[in-house]
Design an enzyme around this catalytic site. Structure first.
Site, mmCIF file in Angstrom:
data_model
loop_
_atom_site.group_PDB
_atom_site.id
_atom_site.type_symbol
_atom_site.label_atom_id
_atom_site.label_comp_id
_atom_site.label_asym_id
_atom_site.label_seq_id
_atom_site.Cartn_x
_atom_site.Cartn_y
_atom_site.Cartn_z
ATOM 1 N N ASP A 37 0.874 -1.181 0.000
ATOM 2 C CA ASP A 37 0.000 0.000 0.000
ATOM 3 C C ASP A 37 0.905 1.223 0.000
ATOM 4 O O ASP A 37 1.480 1.572 1.032
ATOM 5 C CB ASP A 37 -0.912 -0.015 1.227
ATOM 6 C CG ASP A 37 -1.688 1.293 1.415
ATOM 7 O OD1 ASP A 37 -1.824 2.046 0.424
ATOM 8 O OD2 ASP A 37 -2.146 1.550 2.539
ATOM 9 N N LYS A 100 2.712 11.130 -4.129
ATOM 10 C CA LYS A 100 1.639 10.399 -4.807
ATOM 11 C C LYS A 100 0.663 11.347 -5.499
ATOM 12 O O LYS A 100 0.015 10.977 -6.479
ATOM 13 C CB LYS A 100 0.912 9.527 -3.779
ATOM 14 C CG LYS A 100 -0.120 8.581 -4.353
ATOM 15 C CD LYS A 100 -0.648 7.690 -3.245
ATOM 16 C CE LYS A 100 -1.771 6.795 -3.724
ATOM 17 N NZ LYS A 100 -2.253 5.917 -2.629
#
Length: 460
Positions: A37, A100
């Site tokens: 993750d 991100k």
């Protein structure tokens, strides 16, 4: 014919018996595929253990199951995770986080300027892509996927230390709204870290798998993912082992960091009101921020929590900057004020009690904003509130009692909180990694049906 059927039945029985005996008496094979993750604020790695069907979320050397998604550059080395977090206040220009948000995206000059204004580090444009300018003993640029690769390399090493063997294959999760380019750049980051990505899985689907919904008799699943920096809401339709994302909405500027900032601003005002000046030493502000995070976590369990720490204040500090300068104080604040040898200073021991009621009051409008994307996905998915079979909570910020209450009151039923919200995505990704690695007992694999016409609505 009957004899052939008997032989076939005996063979199947023998095969099943052999499988049972293998599970009971043979040593368990070591997992070969890891699940990752790669979150905006924190990232984690896990494995699915064959035979026991246990998911193990791997800890770093400090005992943390998640590491901050932060990379810091110094003249001596590159620091990742908690080591980098320690440098965030003393080396802000070279400490990169939220990569991100930038990976694989093309920005107009105006869009990139708006995004970069939020950060103390320098974000530049290279043919529309974001790159970060780093200055140590020289000036150079790094890409968001390089930042991602450093985080993934850290997770890979954590997994190798835990398993005791090299790791080269992984399953990784991405936000459901990531387009093909963003997914490809995420895979590129993994390749830079020496990882072969066997599958990219959507974060809401991974969370649903962690809750076992890929095997449960449910149809409409709402996933509310509220982390440190972003809110993502996804409406999934499920039949058998197939998931279709019907609608998405969110707020990419709402999360735990915003709740912390409200409390930090309150403490700044309290300190100024009490002492007539503000702290300026970087290490003390760093500890104050750590105290704010600790208070927030404590208030998920208790009705009150204390902040108490020594502070060094400037006796000649200018007047309180006030609410109009709150954004500037968020980005720069007393944190970047340098201490002068000639400056008059005073040392105090600051102590104050923060109640859960006060914390909820400071953030009440932000908590209510969570319902905006929830209402949007229901509207886009042509669904009524009572038609949602399961409400899944993901992300550490969903631990906040008031947030759970807001969601519970809206739907008139309890959300599913049976899985650690911080680890839901990595748990689901690890299950999928186990499936890809052929682990037994075999799980029902979640198949995602791409919805190419779907666009995420963002509410800031």
């Amino acid at each position: 014919m009957a004899g052939e059927m008997t032989i076939l039945g005996s063979a199947i029985l023998a095969l099943l018996l052999a499988g049972y005996l293998a599970q009971q008496y043979l040593p368990m094979p070591t997992p070969k595929v890891i699940g990752i993750d790669l979150g905006t604020t924190y990232c984690s790695v896990g494995v699915f253990h064959p035979g026991t069907a246990e998911v193990k979320v791997i800890m770093d050397s400090g005992g943390h199951q998640s590491i901050p998604s932060i990379v810091s550059f110094t003249e001596e080395d590159v620091y990742v995770g908690y080591d980098s977090l320690e440098l965030a206040d003393s080396n802000p220009q070279n400490t990169i986080y939220d990569a991100k948000r930038f990976i694989g995206k093309i920005f107009t000059p105006e869009e990139l300027e708006r995004e970069s204004d939020r950060y103390p580090f320098k974000v530049l444009s290279k043919d529309g892509e974001a790159v970060y300018s780093i200055t140590t003993n020289e000036t150079f640029t790094v890409t968001p996927e390089y930042i991602g690769s450093q985080l993934l390399l850290k997770l890979k090493k954590m997994a190798e230390e835990y398993l005791g063997l090299p790791v080269s294959k992984a399953v990784i999760s991405v936000p459901a709204e990531f387009d093909g380019r963003q997914r490809n750049y995420t895979v590129k980051a993994a390749n830079l870290a020496g990882l072969d990505i066997l599958r990219v899985i959507n974060e809401p689907t991974a969370a649903a798998m962690a809750y076992g919904l890929h095997k449960a008799d449910v149809f409409n699943v709402l996933v509310v993912d509220l982390g440190g920096g972003t809110l993502d809401v996804s409406l999934l339709n499920k039949q058998g082992g197939m998931f279709l994302t019907r609608a998405m909405a969110g707020n990419n500027k709402l999360g735990g960091q915003d709740f912390n900032q409200r409390l930090l601003q309150y403490l700044y005002d309290d300190i100024y009101t009490t002492y007539g000046s503000l702290p300026f030493r970087k290490e003390e502000i760093h500890r104050l921020r750590q105290s704010v995070e600790a208070v927030k976590l404590n208030l998920t369990l208790y009705n009150s929590s204390w902040v108490h720490m020594p502070l060094t204040l400037s006796a000649q500090h200018p007047t309180n900057p006030g609410e109009s300068d709150q954004e500037e104080r968020t980005k720069r604040g007393p944190l970047h004020r340098e201490e002068s040898q000639d400056e008059d200073i005073k040392r105090v021991h600051f102590k104050t009690e923060i109640s859960r009621k006060l914390f909820e009051h400071l953030n009440d409008d932000l908590f209510q904003k969570i319902l905006v994307p929830i209402e949007r996905v229901l509207k886009e998915g042509h669904l009524q509130k009572d038609e949602v079979d399961e409400i899944v909570l993901v992300g550490g910020s969903t631990r906040i009692p008031r947030i759970r209450q807001v969601i519970r009151d809206f739907f008139g039923k309890e959300p599913n909180t049976s899985v650690d919200p911080d680890l839901a995505v990595v748990t689901g990704v690890a299950i999928q990694a186990g499936i890809m690695g052929g682990s037994w007992p075999l799980q029902v694999s979640a198949i995602e049906i791409p919805n190419r016409h779907l666009r995420k609505a963002n509410f800031n």
